[in-house]
Design a protein around this motif. Structure first.
Motif, short mmCIF file in Angstrom:
data_model
loop_
_atom_site.label_atom_id
_atom_site.label_comp_id
_atom_site.label_asym_id
_atom_site.label_seq_id
_atom_site.Cartn_x
_atom_site.Cartn_y
_atom_site.Cartn_z
N ASP A 208 -0.74 21.16 52.43
CA ASP A 208 0.76 20.48 52.06
C ASP A 208 1.80 21.48 52.44
N VAL A 210 5.88 21.92 50.74
CA VAL A 210 6.94 21.83 49.98
C VAL A 210 7.83 22.78 49.93
N PHE A 231 1.09 16.54 52.26
CA PHE A 231 2.32 16.08 51.57
C PHE A 231 3.23 16.86 51.73
N LYS A 233 7.17 17.65 51.27
CA LYS A 233 8.21 17.21 50.02
C LYS A 233 9.30 18.41 50.13
N ASP A 235 13.22 18.93 47.69
CA ASP A 235 14.19 18.52 46.65
C ASP A 235 15.47 18.17 47.51
N ALA A 243 13.34 16.20 54.35
CA ALA A 243 12.23 16.82 54.42
C ALA A 243 12.07 17.80 55.47
N TYR A 262 8.23 13.00 51.46
CA TYR A 262 8.72 12.75 50.42
C TYR A 262 9.93 13.58 50.10
N ASN A 263 11.13 12.81 49.85
CA ASN A 263 12.40 13.57 49.35
C ASN A 263 12.79 13.06 48.01
N SER A 264 12.81 14.12 47.08
CA SER A 264 13.28 13.78 45.65
C SER A 264 14.74 13.61 45.53
#
Length: 285
Positions: A208, A210, A231, A233, A235, A243, A262-264
């Protein structure tokens, strides 16, 4: 080995606790063959330097724990300090618990020729260990700058400094070389992976990626990046709220295999490409 190459094996469970800023537990300056075992190293200065400019050295380091406040601005230096001399070596590092340094925890400098393999569950950069705190351009868990280097990392890489401090700070910084990472990459306040420069390189990551900032930045000219089973990711708090940010030249490429991106950050995207010659491949993701 300051006076000549040696064949030396140091065994046991010594604890090296260095309060002298000039103390270096292991400094390899010649084409020596060295086995260096220990229990722990807690040092003000660099822990390991491999800087031989003649012949090829072979170094095996084995212990439980390494902590370095990086008064030298590097915890483990493979190659000459300024990258201006050829250094040939095969280095194997096994640390059963943790490796942590304030600045450039693992630094492979320009003109290094050889192999580096590191096996450790956790490898970390925490600039707050140093009284100067976060510093621009020095906060990397792994920095590789040599096209002739072959680097294998088995373990998780973590940038835990309290601030990014600017520059090219990132968990992993590579501008050339062959690098394989088997483990997760956490950028914290810095990007996770930053690829830069105009030299050739091949980088593969199985794990991953992040970060609060961009998880991956590929701004290189000739580096091929492959990220698998990951994964990815963010923020969305980086310069570009994506990302993955790609501004690479035509001889570079970014390939994603079996990944989830994934983009929060609300109302933002996953991938930004800002160079028309960039290459991007996404498969089974």
């Amino acid at each position: 080995d300051i006076n000549g190459a040696v064949n030396s094996s140091i065994f046991g469970f010594a604890r090296f606790t260095g309060t002298n800023p000039n103390l270096v537990p292991l400094d390899v300056t010649k084409s020596s063959n060295i086995v260096f075992n220990f229990s722990s190293i807690d040092n003000q200065n660099v822990v390991l330097k491999v800087t031989n400019t003649t012949g090829t050295s072979n170094v095996k380091l084995k212990g439980d724990y390494i902590r370095c406040k990086s008064g030298f601005s590097k915890a483990i230096l493979i190659g000459s300090n300024n990258g201006d001399f050829d250094v040939s070596s095969n280095v194997n590092i096994n640390v059963s618990e943790r490796i942590v340094g304030a600045y450039d925890t693992i630094s492979v400098s320009n003109k290094f020729m050889g192999t580096l393999e590191i096996n450790s569950p956790s490898i970390e950069c925490d600039s707050d260990l140093n009284l100067n705190g976060p510093v621009a351009g020095l906060q990397h868990v792994l920095s590789v700058k040599s096209a002739s280097a072959s680097v294998i990392i088995n373990g998780n890489l973590l940038e835990s400094s309290s601030s990014n401090a600017g520059g090219l700070n990132s968990t992993v910084y590579i501008n050339s070389g062959t690098v394989s990472i088997f483990g997760n990459i956490s950028g914290g306040e810095c990007p996770g992976i930053y690829l830069d420069g105009t030299s050739y390189g091949n980088v593969s990551v199985l794990g991953d990626v992040v970060s609060k900032k961009e998880a991956i930045i590929n701004a290189s000219g000739k580096i091929k990046l492959k990220v698998s089973d990951s994964f990815i990711k963010t923020d969305g708090l980086g310069t570009n709220p994506y990302a993955i940010s790609i501004n690479a030249a035509s001889m570079s490429s970014t390939y994603l295999y079996n990944t989830k991106i994934y983009n929060s950050l609300e109302n933002s995207g996953a991938i930004l490409i800002t160079a028309t010659e960039s290459k991007l491949g996404i498969y089974n993701s």
